[in-house]
Write a protein that holds these residues in place. Structure first.
Motif, PDB file in Angstrom:
ATOM      1  N   HIS A 120      -9.613 -39.291  23.595  1.00  0.00           N
ATOM      2  CA  HIS A 120      -8.407 -38.972  23.024  1.00  0.00           C
ATOM      3  C   HIS A 120      -7.160 -40.099  23.381  1.00  0.00           C
ATOM      4  N   ASP A 121      -6.248 -40.225  22.293  1.00  0.00           N
ATOM      5  CA  ASP A 121      -5.250 -41.083  22.203  1.00  0.00           C
ATOM      6  C   ASP A 121      -3.995 -40.446  22.982  1.00  0.00           C
ATOM      7  N   ILE A 122      -3.731 -39.226  22.898  1.00  0.00           N
ATOM      8  CA  ILE A 122      -2.770 -38.287  23.347  1.00  0.00           C
ATOM      9  C   ILE A 122      -3.469 -37.283  24.573  1.00  0.00           C
ATOM     10  N   VAL A 123      -2.590 -37.514  25.668  1.00  0.00           N
ATOM     11  CA  VAL A 123      -2.916 -36.300  26.542  1.00  0.00           C
ATOM     12  C   VAL A 123      -1.676 -35.633  26.925  1.00  0.00           C
ATOM     13  N   TYR A 124      -1.487 -34.524  26.376  1.00  0.00           N
ATOM     14  CA  TYR A 124      -0.087 -33.661  26.886  1.00  0.00           C
ATOM     15  C   TYR A 124      -0.298 -32.812  28.078  1.00  0.00           C
ATOM     16  N   ALA A 125       0.570 -32.635  28.687  1.00  0.00           N
ATOM     17  CA  ALA A 125       0.720 -31.599  29.825  1.00  0.00           C
ATOM     18  C   ALA A 125       1.332 -30.241  29.367  1.00  0.00           C
ATOM     19  N   GLN A 126       0.385 -29.365  29.364  1.00  0.00           N
ATOM     20  CA  GLN A 126       0.745 -27.880  29.004  1.00  0.00           C
ATOM     21  C   GLN A 126       1.258 -26.994  30.012  1.00  0.00           C
ATOM     22  N   ARG A 127       2.237 -26.330  29.873  1.00  0.00           N
ATOM     23  CA  ARG A 127       2.608 -25.665  30.773  1.00  0.00           C
ATOM     24  C   ARG A 127       1.962 -24.141  31.088  1.00  0.00           C
ATOM     25  N   ARG A 128       1.518 -24.012  32.119  1.00  0.00           N
ATOM     26  CA  ARG A 128       0.775 -22.730  32.494  1.00  0.00           C
ATOM     27  C   ARG A 128       1.681 -21.751  32.727  1.00  0.00           C
ATOM     28  N   ARG A 129       2.746 -22.085  33.287  1.00  0.00           N
ATOM     29  CA  ARG A 129       3.719 -21.090  33.728  1.00  0.00           C
ATOM     30  C   ARG A 129       5.091 -21.923  33.883  1.00  0.00           C
ATOM     31  N   TYR A 130       6.162 -20.879  33.379  1.00  0.00           N
ATOM     32  CA  TYR A 130       7.384 -21.522  33.262  1.00  0.00           C
ATOM     33  C   TYR A 130       8.214 -20.942  34.503  1.00  0.00           C
ATOM     34  N   LYS A 131       8.969 -21.750  34.965  1.00  0.00           N
ATOM     35  CA  LYS A 131       9.882 -21.400  36.170  1.00  0.00           C
ATOM     36  C   LYS A 131      11.253 -21.407  35.942  1.00  0.00           C
ATOM     37  N   LYS A 136      15.643 -18.486  28.790  1.00  0.00           N
ATOM     38  CA  LYS A 136      14.894 -19.900  28.568  1.00  0.00           C
ATOM     39  C   LYS A 136      13.539 -19.719  28.112  1.00  0.00           C
ATOM     40  N   GLU A 137      12.942 -19.018  29.081  1.00  0.00           N
ATOM     41  CA  GLU A 137      11.481 -18.902  29.215  1.00  0.00           C
ATOM     42  C   GLU A 137      11.151 -18.081  27.545  1.00  0.00           C
ATOM     43  N   LYS A 138      11.571 -17.034  27.497  1.00  0.00           N
ATOM     44  CA  LYS A 138      11.361 -16.177  26.471  1.00  0.00           C
ATOM     45  C   LYS A 138      11.746 -17.047  24.966  1.00  0.00           C
ATOM     46  N   ALA A 140      11.941 -19.907  24.720  1.00  0.00           N
ATOM     47  CA  ALA A 140      11.060 -21.429  24.461  1.00  0.00           C
ATOM     48  C   ALA A 140       9.612 -20.631  24.029  1.00  0.00           C
ATOM     49  N   TRP A 141       9.072 -19.528  24.436  1.00  0.00           N
ATOM     50  CA  TRP A 141       7.799 -18.969  24.030  1.00  0.00           C
ATOM     51  C   TRP A 141       7.904 -18.712  22.398  1.00  0.00           C
ATOM     52  N   ILE A 142       9.058 -18.164  21.975  1.00  0.00           N
ATOM     53  CA  ILE A 142       9.052 -17.959  20.731  1.00  0.00           C
ATOM     54  C   ILE A 142       9.308 -19.052  19.838  1.00  0.00           C
ATOM     55  N   PHE A 143       9.855 -19.991  20.204  1.00  0.00           N
ATOM     56  CA  PHE A 143      10.198 -21.289  19.589  1.00  0.00           C
ATOM     57  C   PHE A 143       8.794 -22.063  19.517  1.00  0.00           C
ATOM     58  N   TYR A 144       8.123 -22.231  20.434  1.00  0.00           N
ATOM     59  CA  TYR A 144       6.681 -22.744  20.380  1.00  0.00           C
ATOM     60  C   TYR A 144       5.800 -22.216  19.265  1.00  0.00           C
ATOM     61  N   ARG A 145       5.757 -20.735  19.359  1.00  0.00           N
ATOM     62  CA  ARG A 145       5.110 -20.146  18.538  1.00  0.00           C
ATOM     63  C   ARG A 145       5.371 -20.119  16.974  1.00  0.00           C
ATOM     64  N   LEU A 146       6.796 -20.184  16.701  1.00  0.00           N
ATOM     65  CA  LEU A 146       7.376 -20.128  15.571  1.00  0.00           C
ATOM     66  C   LEU A 146       7.042 -21.613  14.893  1.00  0.00           C
ATOM     67  N   MET A 147       7.446 -22.415  15.631  1.00  0.00           N
ATOM     68  CA  MET A 147       7.139 -23.940  15.322  1.00  0.00           C
ATOM     69  C   MET A 147       5.737 -23.927  14.749  1.00  0.00           C
ATOM     70  N   PHE A 199      -0.368 -27.532  33.754  1.00  0.00           N
ATOM     71  CA  PHE A 199       0.118 -27.872  34.869  1.00  0.00           C
ATOM     72  C   PHE A 199       1.379 -26.702  35.025  1.00  0.00           C
ATOM     73  N   ASP A 200       1.811 -26.473  36.436  1.00  0.00           N
ATOM     74  CA  ASP A 200       2.640 -25.291  36.483  1.00  0.00           C
ATOM     75  C   ASP A 200       4.022 -26.254  36.594  1.00  0.00           C
ATOM     76  N   ARG A 201       4.977 -25.956  35.720  1.00  0.00           N
ATOM     77  CA  ARG A 201       6.303 -26.444  35.556  1.00  0.00           C
ATOM     78  C   ARG A 201       6.951 -25.942  36.798  1.00  0.00           C
ATOM     79  N   SER A 202       7.498 -26.669  37.733  1.00  0.00           N
ATOM     80  CA  SER A 202       8.316 -26.144  38.703  1.00  0.00           C
ATOM     81  C   SER A 202       9.789 -26.194  38.618  1.00  0.00           C
TER      82      SER A 202
END
Ligand code: UDP
Ligand code: MG
Length: 320
Positions: A120-131, A136-138, A140-147, A199-202
């Motif tokens: 792979h050329d891109i390794v993204y860090a995916q958020r397992r958990r928002y804190k 903001k959490e909700k 962001a959740w809607i935005f990523y799915r809408l996108m 990863f867990d976003r702190s």
């Protein structure tokens, strides 16, 4: 020796810089041999003295580390700061991360390990958990799915800009000249293979997030309008739907009145119809306006940023 360039946008992070540096140097020590780090700090017009904190860091560590500092003349925003960092990066590998320790530096090691598998050329860090906060959490959740639904590119859900990319992805990304940047989308547009590590976003270590609601909303609108014309198509679909409805209503009005024995008199129904259509029209104009605004800023073709001062570039790299 392979160089890993860390792109580190700084906006009012004076309190976080020492801790960030401590964690980053822990990571550099744990990184296996064969790699060398280049640190590119972009000070995005901070007003809290981050500039002096960075200069101090440079003075104390420049003999051992390859540190570069780019001071913008004013605040240009996170996406532009990262873009500048990418332009100056010399590494075979580039890592983009936040500097408030919400993106834990230790994840760099996980991403590097994944990258070394070689597929792979891109390794993204995916958020397992928002804190962050609930809203903001909700949102962001809607935005990523809408996108995911509307964008004509495969942008993985729950990923920010925290990612490791190869030099060729970085070089391709530099060719995208739009002013309204949505970097996580652009990196996907390059088409190179991508994968993620979780990863867990702190919490932000110190200070307040500078991505206010309106800045986040702007980024979301840039993301959607930059990657999709679905909202424009949506206007035609709504318009079509409303026309069909009014046509059917016009035809069926008389039989309905007779069968159901409805008394249509009164202005409420008329008013609600007018207000509904008026609101709809303004909303649709707003959507068109977003695209026109984009055309406007793109055609102005202003420079993306202005640099006030550069530190650490003289020895190893050519100046731009
Ligand atoms: N940042 C920046 N310019 C800005 C706003 C933010 O360079 O105008 C940087 C900031 O220093 C941090 C990152 O972008 O490293 C993310 O910002 P923040 O933590 O405020 O956003 P959030 O984590 O809430 O999305
Ligand atoms: Mg943050």
């Amino acid at each position: 020796m392979k160089i890993i360039s860390l792109v580190l946008p700084i906006y009012n992070e004076r309190q976080n810089i020492p801790k960030l540096w401590e964690e980053i140097t822990t990571v550099t020590k744990k990184t296996k041999t064969g790699y060398k780090y280049e640190f590119i700090f972009i000070n995005d017009g901070s007003s809290d003295g981050s500039e002096y904190e960075l200069e101090k860091l440079y003075k104390n560590n420049q003999s051992k580390f390859d540190i570069k500092i780019i001071n913008f003349s004013r605040n240009y925003g996170h996406q532009i700061a990262v873009t500048a960092g990418q332009e100056y990066a010399n590494g075979e590998i580039v890592v983009i991360m936040d500097t408030d320790l919400q993106d834990p530096p230790s994840v760099i090691l996980d991403m590097l390990e994944k990258y070394e598998e070689g597929d792979h050329d891109i390794v993204y860090a995916q958020r397992r958990r928002y804190k962050t906060n609930f809203f903001k959490e909700k949102s962001a959740w809607i935005f990523y799915r809408l996108m995911k639904k509307v964008a004509n590119v495969d942008i993985p859900v729950d990923t920010g800009d925290f990612r490791l990319i190869s030099k060729r992805v970085n070089d391709e990304m530099k060719k995208y000249n739009e002013k309204a940047k949505f970097l996580r989308g652009i990196s996907c547009l390059t088409g190179f293979k991508q994968t993620g590590v979780m990863f867990d976003r702190s919490d932000r270590y110190k200070g307040k997030p500078s991505y206010t609601f309106s800045k986040s909303l702007k980024l979301a609108v840039d993301g959607i309008t930059g990657f999709s014309v679905t909202p424009l198509k949506f206007i035609s679909i709504i318009g079509f739907g409303v026309s069909i409805f009014s046509f059917l209503f016009g035809i069926l009005y008389i039989p309905i009145t007779i069968i159901l024995n409805i008394n249509w008199s009164g202005w409420v129904s008329i008013m609600s119809g007018i207000v509904f259509l008026g609101g709809l029209q303004i909303l649709m104009l707003g959507i068109i306006g977003e695209y026109i605004g984009r055309i406007y800023t793109e055609t102005l073709n202003r420079p993306l940023y202005t640099i006030d001062k550069k530190i650490g570039f003289s020895k190893t790299t050519k100046l731009k």
